[in-house]
Design a protein around this motif. Structure first.
Motif, mmCIF file in Angstrom:
data_model
loop_
_atom_site.group_PDB
_atom_site.id
_atom_site.type_symbol
_atom_site.label_atom_id
_atom_site.label_comp_id
_atom_site.label_asym_id
_atom_site.label_seq_id
_atom_site.Cartn_x
_atom_site.Cartn_y
_atom_site.Cartn_z
ATOM 1 N N GLY A 47 -48.119 -33.081 76.638
ATOM 2 C CA GLY A 47 -47.842 -31.905 75.668
ATOM 3 C C GLY A 47 -47.143 -32.369 74.537
ATOM 4 N N GLY A 48 -46.167 -33.341 74.716
ATOM 5 C CA GLY A 48 -45.458 -33.750 73.554
ATOM 6 C C GLY A 48 -46.408 -34.210 72.380
ATOM 7 N N ARG A 49 -47.463 -35.132 72.917
ATOM 8 C CA ARG A 49 -48.550 -35.839 71.791
ATOM 9 C C ARG A 49 -49.074 -34.616 71.238
ATOM 10 N N MET A 50 -49.471 -33.519 72.112
ATOM 11 C CA MET A 50 -50.476 -32.513 71.590
ATOM 12 C C MET A 50 -49.600 -32.026 70.484
ATOM 13 N N VAL A 51 -48.376 -31.487 70.566
ATOM 14 C CA VAL A 51 -47.446 -30.862 69.636
ATOM 15 C C VAL A 51 -47.342 -31.610 68.511
ATOM 16 N N ASP A 52 -47.134 -33.057 68.564
ATOM 17 C CA ASP A 52 -47.008 -33.898 67.565
ATOM 18 C C ASP A 52 -48.303 -34.001 66.867
ATOM 19 N N ALA A 53 -49.431 -33.934 67.436
ATOM 20 C CA ALA A 53 -50.863 -34.030 66.577
ATOM 21 C C ALA A 53 -51.137 -32.717 65.648
ATOM 22 N N ALA A 54 -50.462 -31.604 66.128
ATOM 23 C CA ALA A 54 -50.611 -30.531 65.303
ATOM 24 C C ALA A 54 -49.309 -30.557 64.166
ATOM 25 N N ASN A 55 -48.220 -30.937 64.477
ATOM 26 C CA ASN A 55 -47.075 -31.117 63.794
ATOM 27 C C ASN A 55 -47.195 -32.024 62.436
ATOM 28 N N ALA A 56 -48.024 -33.037 62.935
ATOM 29 C CA ALA A 56 -48.517 -34.162 61.791
ATOM 30 C C ALA A 56 -49.195 -33.320 60.586
ATOM 31 N N PHE A 57 -50.055 -32.568 61.050
ATOM 32 C CA PHE A 57 -51.136 -31.924 60.145
ATOM 33 C C PHE A 57 -50.023 -31.204 59.023
ATOM 34 N N THR A 58 -48.864 -30.351 59.481
ATOM 35 C CA THR A 58 -47.961 -29.777 58.850
ATOM 36 C C THR A 58 -47.209 -30.895 57.922
ATOM 37 N N ASP A 59 -46.824 -32.049 58.557
ATOM 38 C CA ASP A 59 -46.389 -32.933 57.557
ATOM 39 C C ASP A 59 -47.089 -33.446 56.422
ATOM 40 N N ASP A 60 -48.483 -33.521 56.641
ATOM 41 C CA ASP A 60 -49.270 -34.025 55.479
ATOM 42 C C ASP A 60 -49.680 -32.872 54.688
ATOM 43 N N THR A 61 -49.709 -31.787 55.135
ATOM 44 C CA THR A 61 -50.579 -30.875 54.268
ATOM 45 C C THR A 61 -49.992 -30.560 52.942
ATOM 46 N N ALA A 62 -48.934 -30.530 52.665
ATOM 47 C CA ALA A 62 -48.316 -30.284 51.105
ATOM 48 C C ALA A 62 -48.872 -31.140 50.329
ATOM 49 N N HIS A 63 -49.368 -32.271 50.683
ATOM 50 C CA HIS A 63 -49.631 -33.288 49.670
ATOM 51 C C HIS A 63 -51.051 -33.710 49.453
ATOM 52 N N LEU A 64 -51.743 -32.613 50.267
ATOM 53 C CA LEU A 64 -53.357 -32.656 50.152
ATOM 54 C C LEU A 64 -54.211 -31.461 49.246
ATOM 55 N N SER A 65 -55.049 -31.861 48.864
ATOM 56 C CA SER A 65 -55.993 -30.881 48.008
ATOM 57 C C SER A 65 -56.551 -30.024 49.240
ATOM 58 N N ASP A 66 -57.345 -28.810 48.910
ATOM 59 C CA ASP A 66 -58.191 -28.135 49.786
ATOM 60 C C ASP A 66 -59.017 -28.704 50.641
ATOM 61 N N ALA A 67 -59.811 -29.781 50.232
ATOM 62 C CA ALA A 67 -60.785 -30.567 51.128
ATOM 63 C C ALA A 67 -60.006 -31.263 51.852
ATOM 64 N N GLY A 68 -58.937 -32.133 51.474
ATOM 65 C CA GLY A 68 -58.109 -33.001 52.151
ATOM 66 C C GLY A 68 -57.269 -32.269 53.193
ATOM 67 N N ARG A 69 -56.902 -30.921 53.055
ATOM 68 C CA ARG A 69 -56.329 -30.266 54.161
ATOM 69 C C ARG A 69 -57.318 -29.810 54.996
ATOM 70 N N ARG A 70 -58.484 -29.475 54.821
ATOM 71 C CA ARG A 70 -59.678 -29.112 55.743
ATOM 72 C C ARG A 70 -59.554 -30.396 56.535
ATOM 73 N N ALA A 71 -59.996 -31.391 55.900
ATOM 74 C CA ALA A 71 -60.313 -32.614 56.645
ATOM 75 C C ALA A 71 -59.247 -32.963 57.790
ATOM 76 N N ARG A 72 -58.200 -32.944 57.081
ATOM 77 C CA ARG A 72 -56.840 -33.300 57.954
ATOM 78 C C ARG A 72 -56.674 -32.372 59.059
ATOM 79 N N TYR A 73 -56.811 -30.938 58.958
ATOM 80 C CA TYR A 73 -56.698 -29.953 59.877
ATOM 81 C C TYR A 73 -57.591 -30.526 61.002
ATOM 82 N N LEU A 74 -58.740 -30.519 60.565
ATOM 83 C CA LEU A 74 -60.136 -30.411 61.679
ATOM 84 C C LEU A 74 -59.832 -32.058 62.333
ATOM 85 N N PHE A 75 -59.269 -33.154 61.846
ATOM 86 C CA PHE A 75 -58.874 -34.303 62.504
ATOM 87 C C PHE A 75 -57.939 -34.076 63.656
ATOM 88 N N ALA A 76 -57.192 -33.046 63.094
ATOM 89 C CA ALA A 76 -55.790 -32.980 64.386
ATOM 90 C C ALA A 76 -56.566 -32.354 65.487
#
Length: 174
Positions: free
Chosen positions: A45-74
Motif C-alpha cells: 500500500g505504501g509503495r502504491m501511494v509512493d508510485a502515484a506521489n512520484a508522478f506529482t513530484d516530477d510533473t511540474a518539470h515536464l512537458s505535456d508529452a513528458g507528463r503523459r509518459a510519466r503518468y502512464l509509467f506510474a
C-alpha cells in the motif's frame, strides 16, 4: 545546484544495494501467515501511494508529452509493485493459521482485480486524460490507486470476520 555524482557515491550506492537480495520475498522470513500477510500488504500500500506521489513530484518539470509518459509509467510501476505483493503472498508461511491456504487464494484473487483495475485505469488515462494541466484531468492515477487499495483491504477485512482471525482485520495492511 545539483552536485555531480562522484565515483565514491556511485561505489557506495552499489555496495549498499548489494547488501540484500531484492528478489527474496521478505515474507519468507515471517513467523506466521498473519504477520507476513499484514507486513506485505502494508508495504504494498505504501509503495502504491509512493508510485502515484512520484508522478506529482516530477510533473511540474515536464512537458505535456513528458507528463503523459510519466503518468502512464506510474501505472506500470503499480503493476510491478502488485506483482511483487503476489510473490510475497505466495511465499508467506502458512504457520499459525489453519485457513492460510484458502485465505491466500482469496487475496491472490483480489490481486487479480487490482491488476485489472490498474490496466483499465491506464488504458482510460491514455485515451481520455488531458495532460496539459500539471494535475491531469480527469485524474485516473490517484482514484485508481484508492480503488486498488480498497480492492485488497476490503476483502482482507471480510476474510478477518469470516475466518475469525482478528489480526487480519483492523490495522492489518494499513
Amino acid at each position: 545546484m545539483k552536485r555531480p555524482l562522484t565515483a565514491l557515491t556511485i561505489a557506495t550506492a552499489l555496495a549498499l544495494s548489494g547488501c540484500s537480495d531484492p528478489s527474496a520475498p521478505r515474507t519468507s522470513t515471517a513467523t506466521s501467515f498473519t504477520e507476513g500477510t499484514c507486513s506485505a500488504i502494508s508495504e504494498w500500500g505504501g509503495r502504491m501511494v509512493d508510485a502515484a506521489n512520484a508522478f506529482t513530484d516530477d510533473t511540474a518539470h515536464l512537458s505535456d508529452a513528458g507528463r503523459r509518459a510519466r503518468y502512464l509509467f506510474a501505472f506500470d510501476e503499480q503493476a510491478r509493485i502488485t506483482d511483487d505483493l503476489r510473490k510475497e503472498l505466495e511465499t508467506t508461511t502458512p504457520t499459525g493459521d489453519a485457513e492460510a491456504e484458502p485465505i491466500r487464494a482469496q487475496l491472490l484473487d483480489a490481486l487479480d482485480d487490482v491488476t485489472t483495475n490498474i490496466h483499465d485505469q491506464k488504458a482510460d488515462a491514455a485515451e481520455h486524460v488531458n495532460f496539459h494541466f500539471i494535475g491531469p484531468r480527469p485524474d485516473r492515477l490517484f482514484s485508481g490507486t484508492e480503488k486498488s487499495l480498497s480492492l485488497v483491504l476490503k476483502p482482507l477485512d471480510e476474510i478477518s470476520r469470516e475466518s475469525q482471525i482478528d489480526a487480519l482485520g483492523g490495522s492489518c495492511g494499513r
